[in-house]
Design a protein around this motif. Sequence first.
Motif, PDB file in Angstrom:
ATOM      1  N   CYS A 112       0.822  -1.213   0.000  1.00  0.00           N
ATOM      2  CA  CYS A 112       0.000   0.000   0.000  1.00  0.00           C
ATOM      3  C   CYS A 112       0.857   1.263   0.000  1.00  0.00           C
ATOM      4  O   CYS A 112       0.353   2.361   0.306  1.00  0.00           O
ATOM      5  CB  CYS A 112      -0.919   0.007   1.222  1.00  0.00           C
ATOM      6  SG  CYS A 112      -2.212  -1.250   1.187  1.00  0.00           S
ATOM      7  N   ARG A 145      -5.040   3.096   3.809  1.00  0.00           N
ATOM      8  CA  ARG A 145      -5.328   1.996   2.886  1.00  0.00           C
ATOM      9  C   ARG A 145      -4.927   0.647   3.468  1.00  0.00           C
ATOM     10  O   ARG A 145      -5.625  -0.349   3.306  1.00  0.00           O
ATOM     11  CB  ARG A 145      -4.616   2.235   1.548  1.00  0.00           C
ATOM     12  CG  ARG A 145      -5.329   3.239   0.667  1.00  0.00           C
ATOM     13  CD  ARG A 145      -4.823   3.192  -0.758  1.00  0.00           C
ATOM     14  NE  ARG A 145      -3.460   3.722  -0.866  1.00  0.00           N
ATOM     15  CZ  ARG A 145      -2.457   3.109  -1.459  1.00  0.00           C
ATOM     16  NH1 ARG A 145      -2.645   1.912  -1.998  1.00  0.00           N
ATOM     17  NH2 ARG A 145      -1.260   3.667  -1.535  1.00  0.00           N
ATOM     18  N   CYS A 146      -3.796   0.626   4.145  1.00  0.00           N
ATOM     19  CA  CYS A 146      -3.336  -0.643   4.721  1.00  0.00           C
ATOM     20  C   CYS A 146      -4.272  -1.102   5.832  1.00  0.00           C
ATOM     21  O   CYS A 146      -4.614  -2.294   5.912  1.00  0.00           O
ATOM     22  CB  CYS A 146      -1.911  -0.481   5.245  1.00  0.00           C
ATOM     23  SG  CYS A 146      -1.215  -2.020   5.875  1.00  0.00           S
TER      24      CYS A 146
END
Length: 579
Positions: free
Chosen positions: A530, A536-537
């Motif tokens: 990511c 996002r992770c």
Amino acid sequence: MRLRALLETDALGLRLLGGEGELDRTVRGVMTTDLRDPSRYLSGGELVLTGLAWRRGPADSEPFVRILASAGVAGLAAGEAELGPVPDDLVEACLRHRLPLFAVNESVAFATITEHVVRQVSGERAGDLAAVVDRHRRLMTSGPAGGGPEAVLDLLGSDLDLRAWVLSPTGRQIAGAGTTLPAEAGAALAGEHLAATRTGRRGPHRSVVGGTTYSLFPIRNTGRGTAPAVREVRDVRETVLSDWLLAVEADAGDWPAARLDLVQGVTQLIAVERDRRDAARTVRRRLAQEVLELVQTGAAPAEIAARLRVAAPVLLPGLGTSPHWQVVVARVEWGEDGLAVEPGPVAQALLEEVLVDPATTGADSADRIAVAHTGDEAIALVPLPALPEAAPGGEGEAAGDSDDGQDDAAGEGGLGLHADRLLASVRAPLSAGLDGDGRLTLGVSAAVHSAEGLRGALEEARHARRVAAARPGRVCAAGHHELASHVLLLPFVPDDVRRAFTARLLDPLRDYDRRHRAELIPTLEAFLDCDGSWTRCASRLHLHVNTLRYRVGRIEQLTGRDLSRLEDKLDFFLALRMS
């Protein structure tokens, strides 16, 4: 008649020394010989009688038995009248090649066995002789000159109610009567045929695919035009990856000899068609060889371009006179006991087959493929349609052209062959043919738009093949795009350096995961994938951001690294790729 019937005939005095599982083989004749190489007199299905006069020492048994097995004889019977008991080295050679071996009692003459076999075989054939003769006559008049393999297969269907297909060693359908054989079934049948051939089992081979039973008959190259001295195949690996096969939707295990003879005749007719197609391919091979020699010797681009213009009518039907080109390099490698096999011709035949497979290169590619071989590798020169000219208002060049002759828009990214898909449909059957001691590796260059780029394309394809060779697996390919990536470097890092590098970075995390089930390794992989984005992770791992920050902090604490630094991110990335 079957070998089993001979063994059960007390008057013949036969004693089985090996090959009990092969006693259902059909005997179609008998031959007595003491020649060291009787191959020119064998047509398959014979019971060979020998007094062992050809044997001067233990080393003679292996080549003698290999010749008999390659010729497809039904069995070998060795007499004990002159030289005593059958030697152990002959027994072992027959076991290796799955050739039934009998000992003939010294009180029984070879003439007695010969008379018995001839009488039995002639009696079995007499009832169907007229029908067989008529079928063979019709097959010959409908053979390759009268319509190709399809005409022969149509006759099998109308005369014997047999559905049959001619398949390449990759499972590609070359000919068929009526319905098309599904691609998955063709690949499965080819794989089973190749695996059976590698074990030395004599055809036909029985196979069940999708609940349907098939009998698989080898279609061997007739060797027409070659001298008898070079017609012998020294090793099954020389032809296993190039021979066609006939797949018949039926179980041939209980067929009478007459029907087996008829189908064997069909395979011989189709082999003639195979010879015809190979002869047509000879011109393209020669052209490829000439161009390759010019490229490798550093000839002037103008000279190479002139040779390509001469080749245009053969290699460029429908493509115009200014195509793009790709180079594909292939290599077949065997284990140490396969050193006697010439790898170049094997790779050439196999690369030609891979490149005419419509699943990978399109249905119209067969008439354009030109493959040469040099040393232990095969090299294909593949013409591609010229790219369209740039649209008005563009940069005034053909799309993707660059100063070095390379075409960035071609090859892996757009036009042409794709290394990652080139072997997808043929990997399974070819892996079966390569068995436990062979490998196929391919490298694919980018497309080039002129003769100046061919030398670079050849080197590029060779480098890509080396990248493929560094990977695990029986069948591997790599493309030019991988030469500009870290994956070009990783396969060539020494194993001890790999282990030390990955252990230093990842072992502390693995140990922690093992003790605490903390999933630090999966977290690290996701974080790098990511691009270090916390949001996002965390979303991908279904974690709260604070939990993710705790895990990343633990990774940094255990390894002494800082995941906010590019250098440390790169080290972790490479360690994960090498692990």
